[in-house]
Design an enzyme around this catalytic site. Sequence first.
Site, short mmCIF file in Angstrom:
data_model
loop_
_atom_site.label_atom_id
_atom_site.label_comp_id
_atom_site.label_asym_id
_atom_site.label_seq_id
_atom_site.Cartn_x
_atom_site.Cartn_y
_atom_site.Cartn_z
N VAL A 11 23.82 -49.68 77.81
CA VAL A 11 23.92 -50.64 76.71
C VAL A 11 24.64 -51.91 77.16
O VAL A 11 24.19 -53.03 76.87
CB VAL A 11 24.65 -49.98 75.52
CG1 VAL A 11 25.07 -51.01 74.49
CG2 VAL A 11 23.74 -48.95 74.87
N THR A 122 28.49 -46.51 69.94
CA THR A 122 28.32 -45.76 68.69
C THR A 122 29.63 -45.03 68.41
O THR A 122 30.04 -44.17 69.19
CB THR A 122 27.16 -44.75 68.86
OG1 THR A 122 25.99 -45.48 69.23
CG2 THR A 122 26.92 -43.97 67.58
N PHE A 152 20.77 -50.56 68.66
CA PHE A 152 19.65 -49.67 68.35
C PHE A 152 18.59 -49.63 69.45
O PHE A 152 17.50 -49.10 69.24
CB PHE A 152 19.00 -50.10 67.03
CG PHE A 152 19.94 -50.04 65.86
CD1 PHE A 152 20.17 -48.84 65.20
CD2 PHE A 152 20.62 -51.16 65.42
CE1 PHE A 152 21.05 -48.76 64.13
CE2 PHE A 152 21.50 -51.11 64.35
CZ PHE A 152 21.71 -49.90 63.69
N LYS A 207 24.52 -46.61 62.01
CA LYS A 207 24.01 -46.18 63.32
C LYS A 207 23.79 -44.67 63.35
O LYS A 207 22.75 -44.18 63.79
CB LYS A 207 24.99 -46.61 64.41
CG LYS A 207 24.69 -46.08 65.78
CD LYS A 207 23.40 -46.62 66.35
CE LYS A 207 23.00 -45.84 67.60
NZ LYS A 207 21.76 -46.29 68.19
N GLY A 256 6.87 -32.03 70.17
CA GLY A 256 7.19 -31.85 71.58
C GLY A 256 8.22 -30.76 71.80
O GLY A 256 8.41 -29.88 70.95
N CYS A 263 21.77 -40.08 73.31
CA CYS A 263 22.24 -40.44 71.96
C CYS A 263 22.02 -39.38 70.90
O CYS A 263 22.98 -38.91 70.29
CB CYS A 263 21.57 -41.74 71.52
SG CYS A 263 22.14 -43.14 72.48
N ARG A 331 20.38 -37.35 80.74
CA ARG A 331 21.35 -36.76 79.81
C ARG A 331 20.66 -35.94 78.72
O ARG A 331 19.82 -36.45 78.00
CB ARG A 331 22.24 -37.86 79.20
CG ARG A 331 23.22 -38.44 80.23
CD ARG A 331 24.06 -39.55 79.66
NE ARG A 331 23.38 -40.84 79.64
CZ ARG A 331 23.96 -41.99 79.30
NH1 ARG A 331 25.23 -42.00 78.95
NH2 ARG A 331 23.27 -43.10 79.31
N1 LIG Z 1 21.99 -45.42 76.04
C1 LIG Z 1 21.41 -45.79 74.90
O1 LIG Z 1 20.19 -45.80 74.77
C2 LIG Z 1 22.26 -46.23 73.73
C3 LIG Z 1 21.64 -46.87 72.64
C4 LIG Z 1 22.43 -47.29 71.58
C5 LIG Z 1 23.79 -47.04 71.60
N2 LIG Z 1 24.36 -46.39 72.64
C6 LIG Z 1 25.81 -46.18 72.63
O2 LIG Z 1 26.41 -47.15 73.48
C7 LIG Z 1 27.56 -46.61 74.13
C8 LIG Z 1 27.41 -46.71 75.63
O3 LIG Z 1 26.30 -45.91 76.01
P1 LIG Z 1 25.68 -46.02 77.48
O4 LIG Z 1 24.48 -45.16 77.48
O5 LIG Z 1 25.55 -47.45 77.86
O6 LIG Z 1 26.86 -45.33 78.33
P2 LIG Z 1 27.02 -45.28 79.90
O7 LIG Z 1 27.71 -44.00 80.18
O8 LIG Z 1 25.73 -45.60 80.57
O9 LIG Z 1 28.02 -46.49 80.21
C9 LIG Z 1 29.35 -46.54 79.82
C10 LIG Z 1 30.11 -47.32 80.86
O10 LIG Z 1 31.43 -47.60 80.38
C11 LIG Z 1 32.32 -47.60 81.49
N3 LIG Z 1 33.70 -47.48 81.02
C12 LIG Z 1 34.29 -46.43 80.41
N4 LIG Z 1 35.58 -46.76 80.11
C13 LIG Z 1 35.77 -48.04 80.51
C14 LIG Z 1 36.87 -48.94 80.44
N5 LIG Z 1 38.05 -48.58 79.90
N6 LIG Z 1 36.72 -50.17 80.94
C15 LIG Z 1 35.54 -50.55 81.50
N7 LIG Z 1 34.47 -49.74 81.59
C16 LIG Z 1 34.58 -48.50 81.08
C17 LIG Z 1 31.81 -46.43 82.31
O11 LIG Z 1 32.26 -46.50 83.65
C18 LIG Z 1 30.30 -46.58 82.18
O12 LIG Z 1 29.76 -47.35 83.23
C19 LIG Z 1 27.67 -45.17 73.60
O13 LIG Z 1 28.54 -45.15 72.50
C20 LIG Z 1 26.27 -44.85 73.18
O14 LIG Z 1 26.23 -43.86 72.18
C21 LIG Z 1 23.63 -46.00 73.72
#
Ligand SMILES: NC(=O)c1ccc[n+]([C@@H]2O[C@H](COP(=O)([O-])OP(=O)(O)OC[C@H]3O[C@@H](n4cnc5c(N)ncnc54)[C@H](O)[C@@H]3O)[C@@H](O)[C@H]2O)c1
Length: 461
Positions: A11, A122, A152, A207, A256, A263, A331
């Site tokens: 994200v 989220t 989203f 969300k 499926g 998520c 994941r």
């Molecule tokens: N992946 C998706 O499709 C998606 C979609 C919508 C919302 N979200 C939400 O967005 C958030 C992030 O998801 P993601 O998939 O990008 O996670 P991710 O695990 O890919 O990335 C999170 C990053 O944050 C970094 N991090 C953690 N603590 C830190 C800090 N104190 N300072 C700096 N960096 C730090 C980690 O090293 C990691 O690289 C979650 O809450 C997720 O639920 C994800």
Amino acid sequence: MRIAMIGTGYVGLVSGACFADFGHHVTCVDKDLKKIDALKRGEIPFFEPGLLDLVHSNVEQGRLFFSGTLYEAVRAADVVFLAVGTPSRRGDGHAVLSYIYEAVRETAAAVDGFTVVVTKSTVPVGTGDEIARILNDERPDADVVVAANPEFLREGAAIYDFKHPDRIVIGTDNERAKQVLADVYRPLYLNQAPIFYTSRRTAELIKYAANGFLATKISFINEIADLCEEVGADVQDVARGIGLDNRIGSKFLHAGPGFGGSCFPKDIRALIKTAQDFDVDLRILEAVAAGNETRKRAMARKVAAMLPGGLRGKSVGVLGLTFKPNTSDMREAPSLALITALQDMGAAVRAYDPAGMDEAQGHLQNVTLCDNAYACADGADAIVIATEWEQFRALDLERLRDVMASPVIVDLRNVYRLEDMRRYGFHYASVGRAPVRFANLSEEQLEELISGSELAVKDPT
Ligand SMILES: NC(=O)c1ccc[n+]([C@@H]2O[C@H](COP(=O)([O-])OP(=O)(O)OC[C@H]3O[C@@H](n4cnc5c(N)ncnc54)[C@H](O)[C@@H]3O)[C@@H](O)[C@H]2O)c1
């Protein structure tokens, strides 16, 4: 606008690159220094279509930067987005908020001038209140407003989704913060994407409610698929028949192996936990979560049912490992539970994924990883299509059948037409549709065929 993006995962990197593309000055921060070093070298730590080019062009044009520390970026920022992970807490399924609060404490030490701190992660209802409390405790002098702006986007189509959102949800009652975020999103607003302003708590809940509803739709059609198999109906026609009703809509009605990904599973667990803390039962979502977990393993029984004598000693090739196509993300991928169940039932598993092989290595044990779909099918008693990558939609079916030990396909994504499977002589099971049993063989003949040697059934009729 100067933006600090804290957390450069899926994200954070997609949002940061897109904001830079809008013309903002963006620094993406991550405490994972390997990730930051790789990004500085021009490498993207995961696969997402179009992201490499978007990152490169914005770096070249001097709008997108990477840093392993947040101080400078936050100090200079008008807006600080928190995009760190909020995974499930082991044991109870609550969202882990320690990454958020750690980032907030570091942010508190650095903010300078009016700054909007925005949760893009989220986060459960009330997290924004706690962030505001921490900021106020640590820096009572700071001119900071906390807002919620849930994301989203879908992995695999992340850039498109970010740039063409159905809506932008902004949770704040503060007029200055609204103005700043309107400026951040102006290019999308000009593109007609509606900005929906609401309270911070409501935005946080939107969300979770959205993900809960989408997961419920998937689980609903999966249960209907199970019924279709028993009563001889076709789930794809049922899905089309109900999806044409505008009140229902056609999306998220693909039967499926159960939903996975970074998520849905964790967000549903967290939402159920939040509700329990407030003495509210979310019974529909509890059923969705429980049913989805058992479904993934149940898919292995579907494979066993296609192989007389069961899975012991059989070789099964799994095509597609990532939780969906066009991502390298593993994941909570359904393939993981499926493969474990296949192994528990005695099968030797081979696997191939177009983008997830590196990721998969960390998740799988005793699986033979193959270079392509045909190598994966080589000598297999059955193949399972677990993820609907485009390249699995047009396999050379003759070649596939010829390299397999027995022509058995279990298609958990319904990518093939029953008539094609019939034509090419496959013994074929899918989800919510009648199985194709080639040549009308008796169980004994089938057993002989599948455990025997001469398997190229050229004329299934
Ligand atoms: N992946 C998706 O499709 C998606 C979609 C919508 C919302 N979200 C939400 O967005 C958030 C992030 O998801 P993601 O998939 O990008 O996670 P991710 O695990 O890919 O990335 C999170 C990053 O944050 C970094 N991090 C953690 N603590 C830190 C800090 N104190 N300072 C700096 N960096 C730090 C980690 O090293 C990691 O690289 C979650 O809450 C997720 O639920 C994800």
